[in-house]
Every structure is written in structure tokens, then in C-alpha cells.
Design a protein around this motif. Structure first.
Motif, short mmCIF file in Angstrom:
data_model
loop_
_atom_site.label_atom_id
_atom_site.label_comp_id
_atom_site.label_asym_id
_atom_site.label_seq_id
_atom_site.Cartn_x
_atom_site.Cartn_y
_atom_site.Cartn_z
N ASN A 136 0.83 -1.20 0.00
CA ASN A 136 0.00 0.00 0.00
C ASN A 136 0.87 1.25 0.00
OD1 ASN A 136 -2.45 1.26 -0.12
ND2 ASN A 136 -3.12 0.70 1.93
N ARG A 137 0.51 2.21 -0.84
CA ARG A 137 1.22 3.49 -0.88
C ARG A 137 0.44 4.49 -0.03
NH1 ARG A 137 3.25 6.75 -6.29
NH2 ARG A 137 3.90 8.66 -5.24
N LEU A 138 1.02 4.89 1.10
CA LEU A 138 0.33 5.79 2.03
C LEU A 138 0.72 7.24 1.76
CD1 LEU A 138 0.79 3.75 5.34
CD2 LEU A 138 -1.01 3.54 3.60
N CYS A 143 -4.54 6.70 0.14
CA CYS A 143 -3.60 5.61 -0.12
C CYS A 143 -4.02 4.89 -1.40
CB CYS A 143 -3.55 4.63 1.06
SG CYS A 143 -5.16 3.94 1.52
#
Length: 464
Positions: A136-138, A143
């Protein structure tokens, strides 16, 4: 014994054929109880929208038994995600207990991998990917996590991104070299875009609605506060190698252009760009957009075809086992490279045995639990179990079904890289084939053949 002449060989061959013929059972001697009968005997009149008469019957000679009859041993799912005990690799008399370590949580969700049905055979590539396993890209405000060939090599035609935006958060102005199709899972999103003619567009879409941007069309996404938490949506791209890291972003571009060039381009003083970001923003917080926002007045006018579609307002077709509704370029005209169906399957029901002639299917499971067996020809078949949040994939022409294995409604999307939705129904194919030919293949009785439906059942209710 070594034969001494051609004449001797001929005599021996003749005797062998005569003995074999007398020993072999006649085709008509096969007991009626051993003839396989289809488990789907649903009358065509019980299918919503089916007004045609049942298929006619014919008495064709019974086919010679060249292979054994298919086994009718039970092959159901042996357990579900909520099982209290530790599952074992045992089906009937086959398999053994697991002595080594195992991830019990994953095993509980994938019963047909640990203890597959005996109908599985050969090798089929993995056709399941849970977004829960995606990195996951926060970001501040949201996100994003993706699925592509890096994690699911079989999915060569399409890739997906699951994105979340808090209220007011923006997925910054950007474009892709692929088409982008989206389905809103929760909340509402305001989208903006401009086409090559300088015609612009602004609209707000809500849960169950869509947007589509052709390759290269610049656009933005911003969550509204219609849902206080913001929004979440599914993005699908028409290239299995797509990566969110390869997006063309406004801030990323300008951070890599000399400022004097930027000033010259916009015919203004260089100091005007003293505070542009040094890196891409990707997702960032902003003020919540107004409900009455309008597109900027353009001398070229607004885009002639909308980039959004109110799929939530399309009335689904009611079927004996659930519902289905389709969207493609016939209704969402700008979506020339992605078509989709939203399907619901009630407990005990199934999306019928079918295939898609020329296009791979990228599936996303929204709610419920399901089971899919992929038939890959040449004796290759494999069964997978799916839960909400999973991605499935079916290569073009692979035969398959989707069965609801839970106690609640199963809802999922079928998505294709094409301008038109297409499928072929096994039920309809057999109903529209001469009955004597069907009987010769499958040894079905007249009653079963008469129940075949000349219209696609699509989603079939629980069997008898």
C-alpha cells in the motif's frame, strides 16, 4: 509366437477381431442408471425473459462407451473461512493431514487449493490475487495499492488499483498512456478532464457509477464530503504491466523543467513559480469541492461525450439466481476499450457455465464468497475461492462459472478489454444444437435435453 507368413497373420487378426466383438458389451446394454444426467435441469420457462419453447427431443442411438463415465462423487467446497478447526489436505480417501507449518488463515480462505475437487487436473496459472497482499502506498489524504503482472503474471491484458481518498483529498492532475476505467465502491468523486480539442468536463459520480478516460487525456479526481470519510474506488487499466509509479503527474513534470522555461511557456515572471513542489504530490489534502461546481467556461465548449456514466441508475436484469447489468460502448460511448458487467449471485446460485470468445476477464469481488473453476482445454482445470477484495482473472475462451458458496449475496464485476460485452452460454449452445447430436455426446435423457434453454440463463438459481 512368430508368424511364418502373411496368410497366417491375416488368420490370427480375423480370429482376434471376432473374439473382441463377442466380448465387448453392446452400446444399448449400458444400464440406464449408469448414464450421466445433467445436474442443471432448470426449465427454460423459469428463466426471466425466456419466452421460447423447450428444445425438441430426439431418440439418437446411444454412443459407444469409449471412455468411463464421469464420476458423481461429491466435489463441493469442504470448508469456509469461518471454520473452527484446522483444515487438512484430505478429500474423501485422498490426501493426508498436514504435519508441517501452514498459514491457517490463508488455507481457510482457499479450500479448493489445499483439498481440490477431483475434477481439477493438470496445470493452470494462479488466477487469484487479494488486494490485502498488495503493498500500500500511504499519502497524506489517502492511499493506493495495485495489482499487475508483477504479482499476478496471468493477468496480461489488464491491471487494477484500489484507491482511497479522504474528503477533499485530490489525486493530482495527471494522465496515462493507457485507458483508465473506474467503479466507485464508496462515497462520491468530482472528476475533471480536457480533451485534445480544448473542450473540458466536470462531473460528480457516486457509489456504483463509472468514469473512463482514454489514453493521454489529462484528468483529476477529488473526493467529496457526501460520505464524511471521503471515497474509495477501483481503477482498471487496459495493460497488465501498468504501474501507478509510471503516471504522468503535473507536479512531477514541472519539478523537472528549468524554471526559466516554465516562465517562458506561461509568459510570466519566473518568481511566480517560486513555490511549486520539488517532487510529485500524487495524493494530497485540499478543501472539499462544492456541490454546485461547474466546469471552467471554455471558448471551445464542453466535451461532446461525457467521461462519466451513472451505472448505479441502470436497472439490472432479474434472473432466477440473481441479477446482471452490462455497460459497454453501446451505452457509455466514450468507453471504447473497456466493457463490464456487474453481477449478483444469490446463495446456492451460480453464474452459468460460459466463456468469453476473444477477451480476457478481469474480475473484482465486492461482497460475498465465490468459487470458480477454470477449464483451460487439454484436460487442464483448476478451482479457486474468492472473497470480497479479491481480483480474479480468466483468459479468453477459458470455460468457467462463478458459484456463490456463502450465505449472503455474492456481487462482483466482470471487466474486459473491448468495446462490446460478449459471452457464450453452454446451456444456450446445447439447446440450439440438434438434440440427437447432444445426446450422442453426453448420453443425456430427453427430459434433460428438453430443459435446456434457448436463451442465456446467465445466473441460475439453486439446482434440484
Amino acid at each position: 509366437m512368430v508368424c511364418s507368413s502373411k496368410f497366417t497373420k491375416a488368420i490370427i487378426c480375423a480370429v482376434f477381431l471376432a473374439v473382441s466383438a463377442s466380448a465387448a458389451p453392446a452400446a444399448s446394454s449400458v444400464p440406464a442408471s449408469s448414464v450421466a444426467v445433467s445436474s442443471l435441469t432448470l426449465p427454460s420457462s423459469s428463466i426471466s425473459g425466456s419466452s421460447d419453447s423447450p428444445s425438441s427431443t430426439a431418440s439418437a442411438p446411444a454412443a459407444s462407451q469409449t471412455v468411463p463415465f464421469a464420476s458423481d462423487d461429491p466435489n463441493g467446497v469442504l470448508w469456509g473461512p469461518d471454520i473452527d478447526t484446522v483444515p487438512q489436505a484430505i478429500r474423501g480417501s485422498l490426501g493426508a493431514t498436514v504435519l508441517g507449518p501452514q498459514d491457517v488463515g490463508i488455507v481457510k480462505e482457499n479450500a479448493d487449493l489445499l483439498a481440490p475437487p477431483t475434477t481439477d487436473s493438470g496445470s493452470v496459472s494462479n488466477a487469484k490475487w487479494p488486494y490485502s497482499l498488495s503493498h500500500n502506498r500511504l499519502q497524506t489524504g489517502g492511499c493506493a495499492r495495485q495489482q499487475n503482472v508483477g504479482v499476478m503474471p496471468i493477468a496480461t491484458a489488464m491491471a487494477g488499483v484500489n484507491m482511497r481518498l479522504e474528503a477533499g483529498a485530490v489525486r493530482e492532475l495527471h494522465w496515462h498512456k493507457t485507458a483508465e476505467w473506474a467503479y466507485i465502491l464508496k462515497g462520491s468523486v468530482q472528476v475533471t478532464a480536457i480533451n485534445t480539442e480544448g473542450q473540458n468536463y466536470l462531473a460528480t459520480v457516486s457509489e456504483g457509477d463509472l468514469w473512463y478516460f482514454p489514453p493521454g487525456i489529462p484528468h483529476s479526481l477529488q473526493a467529496t464530503a457526501d460520505l464524511p470519510e471521503g471515497s474509495e474506488f477501483l481503477l482498471v487499466f487496459d495493460d497488465g504491466e501498468f504501474s501507478e509509479d509510471s503516471t504522468f503527474l503535473l507536479t512531477d513534470w514541472l519539478a523537472h523543467v528549468p524554471k526559466e522555461v516554465i516562465a517562458k511557456n506561461f509568459q510570466t515572471n519566473i518568481s511566480a513559480f517560486d513555490h511549486i513542489p520539488a517532487d510529485e504530490l500524487y495524493i494530497f489534502p485540499a478543501e472539499v469541492p462544492h456541490d454546485d461546481d461547474k466546469a471552467v467556461n471554455s471558448p471551445q465548449g464542453t466535451a461532446p461525450e461525457p467521461f462519466t456514466f451513472k451505472f448505479s441508475q441502470v436497472k439490472p436484469q432479474q434472473l432466477s439466481g440473481g441479477t446482471a447489468k452490462v455497460v459497454d460502448s453501446t451505452t457509455f460511448k466514450i468507453a471504447t476499450n473497456i466493457a463490464a458487467a456487474e453481477v449478483t449471485v444469490e446463495p446456492g446460485a451460480m453464474r452459468e457455465l460460459h466463456w468469453h470468445p476473444t477477451q480476457d476477464e478481469w474480475s473484482f469481488f465486492i461482497e460475498g464468497t465465490g468459487r470458480v473453476t477454470l477449464f483451460a482445454s487439454s484436460g487442464n482445470a483448476r478451482t479457486f475461492n474468492y472473497q470480497a477484495g479479491d481480483v480474479g482473472y480468466v483468459p479468453a475462451s477459458f470455460g468457467h462459472y462463478v458459484e456463490n458458496t456463502g450465505n449472503t449475496t455474492l456481487r462482483y464485476l466482470e471487466i474486459f478489454k473491448t468495446d462490446r460485452f460478449q459471452d457464450i452460454s453452454l446451456n444456450q449452445w446445447l439447446a440450439l444444437t440438434p438434440p440427437e447430436l447432444v445426446k450422442a455426446h453426453l448420453n443425456l435423457d430427453d427430459t434433460t435435453i428438453a430443459h435446456l434453454s434457448k436463451t442465456k440463463p446467465t445466473v441460475i438459481g439453486p439446482g434440484k
